[in-house]
Scaffold this motif. Structure first.
Motif, short mmCIF file in Angstrom:
data_model
loop_
_atom_site.label_atom_id
_atom_site.label_comp_id
_atom_site.label_asym_id
_atom_site.label_seq_id
_atom_site.Cartn_x
_atom_site.Cartn_y
_atom_site.Cartn_z
N THR A 116 -15.85 -23.45 19.72
CA THR A 116 -15.22 -22.61 20.67
C THR A 116 -14.47 -23.32 21.63
OG1 THR A 116 -17.02 -22.19 21.91
CG2 THR A 116 -16.50 -20.52 20.11
N ARG A 117 -14.94 -24.24 21.96
CA ARG A 117 -14.30 -25.05 23.01
C ARG A 117 -12.99 -26.09 22.59
NH1 ARG A 117 -17.95 -29.42 25.84
NH2 ARG A 117 -17.62 -30.37 24.06
N ALA A 118 -13.37 -26.44 21.28
CA ALA A 118 -12.03 -27.24 20.49
C ALA A 118 -10.87 -26.21 20.31
CB ALA A 118 -12.71 -27.71 19.32
N LEU A 119 -11.40 -24.92 19.70
CA LEU A 119 -10.37 -23.93 19.34
C LEU A 119 -9.73 -23.20 20.38
CD1 LEU A 119 -12.15 -22.79 16.05
CD2 LEU A 119 -10.03 -23.90 16.15
N GLY A 120 -10.38 -23.18 21.52
CA GLY A 120 -9.88 -22.52 22.87
C GLY A 120 -10.11 -21.11 22.78
N ILE A 121 -11.42 -20.84 22.29
CA ILE A 121 -11.96 -19.33 22.14
C ILE A 121 -12.77 -19.05 23.34
CG2 ILE A 121 -13.22 -17.98 20.93
CD1 ILE A 121 -12.05 -19.25 18.38
N ASP A 122 -12.73 -17.95 24.19
CA ASP A 122 -13.59 -17.67 25.09
C ASP A 122 -13.43 -16.10 25.27
OD1 ASP A 122 -11.19 -16.64 26.44
OD2 ASP A 122 -10.90 -18.87 27.42
N LEU A 123 -13.90 -15.80 26.34
CA LEU A 123 -14.43 -14.17 26.55
C LEU A 123 -12.81 -13.38 26.42
CD1 LEU A 123 -17.09 -13.88 29.23
CD2 LEU A 123 -17.23 -13.50 26.86
N ARG A 124 -11.79 -13.94 26.53
CA ARG A 124 -10.69 -13.19 26.37
C ARG A 124 -10.39 -12.63 25.00
NH1 ARG A 124 -6.65 -17.67 28.59
NH2 ARG A 124 -7.90 -18.76 27.16
N HIS A 125 -11.08 -13.48 23.92
CA HIS A 125 -10.94 -13.03 22.59
C HIS A 125 -12.05 -12.03 22.25
CE1 HIS A 125 -9.22 -17.17 23.34
NE2 HIS A 125 -8.32 -16.87 22.34
N ASN A 126 -12.81 -11.73 23.06
CA ASN A 126 -13.73 -10.80 22.61
C ASN A 126 -13.03 -9.59 22.22
OD1 ASN A 126 -16.39 -9.56 22.35
ND2 ASN A 126 -16.45 -8.80 24.22
N GLU A 127 -13.54 -8.98 21.12
CA GLU A 127 -13.09 -7.71 20.37
C GLU A 127 -11.58 -7.70 19.74
OE1 GLU A 127 -14.02 -4.59 23.62
OE2 GLU A 127 -14.58 -3.85 21.76
N LEU A 128 -11.09 -9.00 19.73
CA LEU A 128 -9.77 -9.29 19.26
C LEU A 128 -9.83 -8.90 17.71
CD1 LEU A 128 -7.15 -10.22 20.33
CD2 LEU A 128 -7.75 -12.72 19.32
N ASP A 129 -8.73 -8.54 17.24
CA ASP A 129 -8.60 -8.19 15.64
C ASP A 129 -8.35 -9.83 14.90
OD1 ASP A 129 -7.79 -7.75 13.04
OD2 ASP A 129 -6.42 -6.30 13.68
N VAL A 130 -9.30 -10.11 14.03
CA VAL A 130 -9.03 -11.70 13.51
C VAL A 130 -8.79 -11.57 12.11
CG1 VAL A 130 -11.26 -12.30 15.06
CG2 VAL A 130 -11.74 -11.54 12.44
N THR A 131 -7.98 -10.53 11.76
CA THR A 131 -7.44 -10.37 10.57
C THR A 131 -5.77 -10.63 10.74
OG1 THR A 131 -6.84 -8.08 10.54
CG2 THR A 131 -9.05 -8.89 9.76
N ARG A 132 -5.37 -11.29 11.86
CA ARG A 132 -3.86 -11.36 12.16
C ARG A 132 -3.86 -12.66 13.34
NH1 ARG A 132 -2.22 -5.82 14.77
NH2 ARG A 132 -3.43 -5.80 16.51
N PRO A 133 -2.84 -13.29 13.34
CA PRO A 133 -2.65 -14.14 14.41
C PRO A 133 -2.72 -13.52 15.83
CG PRO A 133 -0.94 -14.55 12.74
CD PRO A 133 -1.69 -13.27 12.45
N PRO A 134 -3.23 -14.18 16.81
CA PRO A 134 -3.41 -15.40 16.71
C PRO A 134 -4.70 -16.10 16.23
CG PRO A 134 -3.94 -14.92 19.10
CD PRO A 134 -3.31 -13.62 17.95
N LEU A 135 -5.65 -15.18 16.01
CA LEU A 135 -6.84 -15.57 15.43
C LEU A 135 -7.27 -14.99 14.09
CD1 LEU A 135 -9.47 -17.24 16.18
CD2 LEU A 135 -10.56 -15.41 17.60
N TYR A 136 -7.47 -15.82 13.18
CA TYR A 136 -7.61 -15.43 11.76
C TYR A 136 -8.30 -16.61 11.13
CZ TYR A 136 -3.21 -18.19 11.18
OH TYR A 136 -2.48 -19.14 11.19
N VAL A 137 -8.78 -15.90 9.71
CA VAL A 137 -9.39 -16.82 8.72
C VAL A 137 -8.45 -16.76 7.45
CG1 VAL A 137 -11.66 -17.26 7.57
CG2 VAL A 137 -11.65 -16.13 9.91
#
Length: 184
Positions: A116-137
């Motif tokens: 998470t540190r390398a990817l820049g992920i923190d509490l701001r990303h909580n509940e974010l939709d991960v099926t579209r940018p900026p965070l996705y698989v």
DNA sequence: CTCGGGATTGAG
DNA sequence: TCAATCCCGAGC
């Protein structure tokens, strides 16, 4: 990229199928990418290792939400852990991303707190939709090498639930948080 | 409100 | 083996 239907499936299936997929976080127009090599499933109301074991609270509420969203929490005051929510709304479940192999220029990272540190992920990303940018698989680009199951890490307090083999790893990866063979 | 612990990590 | 460091859940 993986859609909502991918995550709206049994949690163990999702955890296994995520091995080999690419986790992407776009930061200022640049993609930070890692190949997922280690996951853990946290599933249902009774899983004593899950944050949902003692009912719904403000922190674990995302686990009860719709599939395909992020559940991010702070651990030990220092590190963030990224989970991807599975199953239908109302059923608490998620997959913890425990390790990725860095691709491109991503800093070396192994373990849930370091990725998470390398990817820049923190509490701001909580509940974010991960099926579209900026965070996705992204789906696997190559056939999965192999996936083995082991007990989950760091949940010895969970009794019988700690012994369930709900951790999924690509044993060929050099980037695992804990080597196969160790379970404590 | 206080209080204690944690799905971790890195140093010694 | 142990400390860093802080959100959050339990309890009063």
């Amino acid at each position: 990229m993986l859609d909502r239907d991918f995550f709206d499936r049994p949690t163990l299936t999702v955890a296994r199928d995520l091995i080999g997929c690419l986790l992407v976080h776009e930061v200022r127009g640049r993609a930070r990418t890692g190949m997922i090599v280690e996951t853990e499933a946290y599933d249902g109301f009774r899983d004593a290792a899950s944050h949902a074991a003692r009912g719904r609270t403000r922190r674990n509420a995302p686990m009860y939400g719709p599939p395909g969203r992020a559940y991010v929490y702070l651990i030990y005051g220092i590190y963030h852990c990224l989970n991807l929510v599975t199953r239908e709304e109302g059923y608490p479940a998620a997959v913890l991303i425990r390790a990725v192999e860095p691709l491109g220029s991503l800093d070396p990272c192994s373990g849930p707190g370091r990725l998470t540190r390398a990817l820049g992920i923190d509490l701001r990303h909580n509940e974010l939709d991960v099926t579209r940018p900026p965070l996705y698989v992204l789906p696997r680009q190559q056939p999965v090498r192999r996936v083995i199951r082991t007990p989950r890490i760091g949940v010895d307090y969970a009794g019988e639930w700690a012994r369930k083999r709900w951790r999924f790893v690509d044993p060929a990866s050099a980037g695992l948080s804990v080597r196969p063979g160790r379970s404590r």
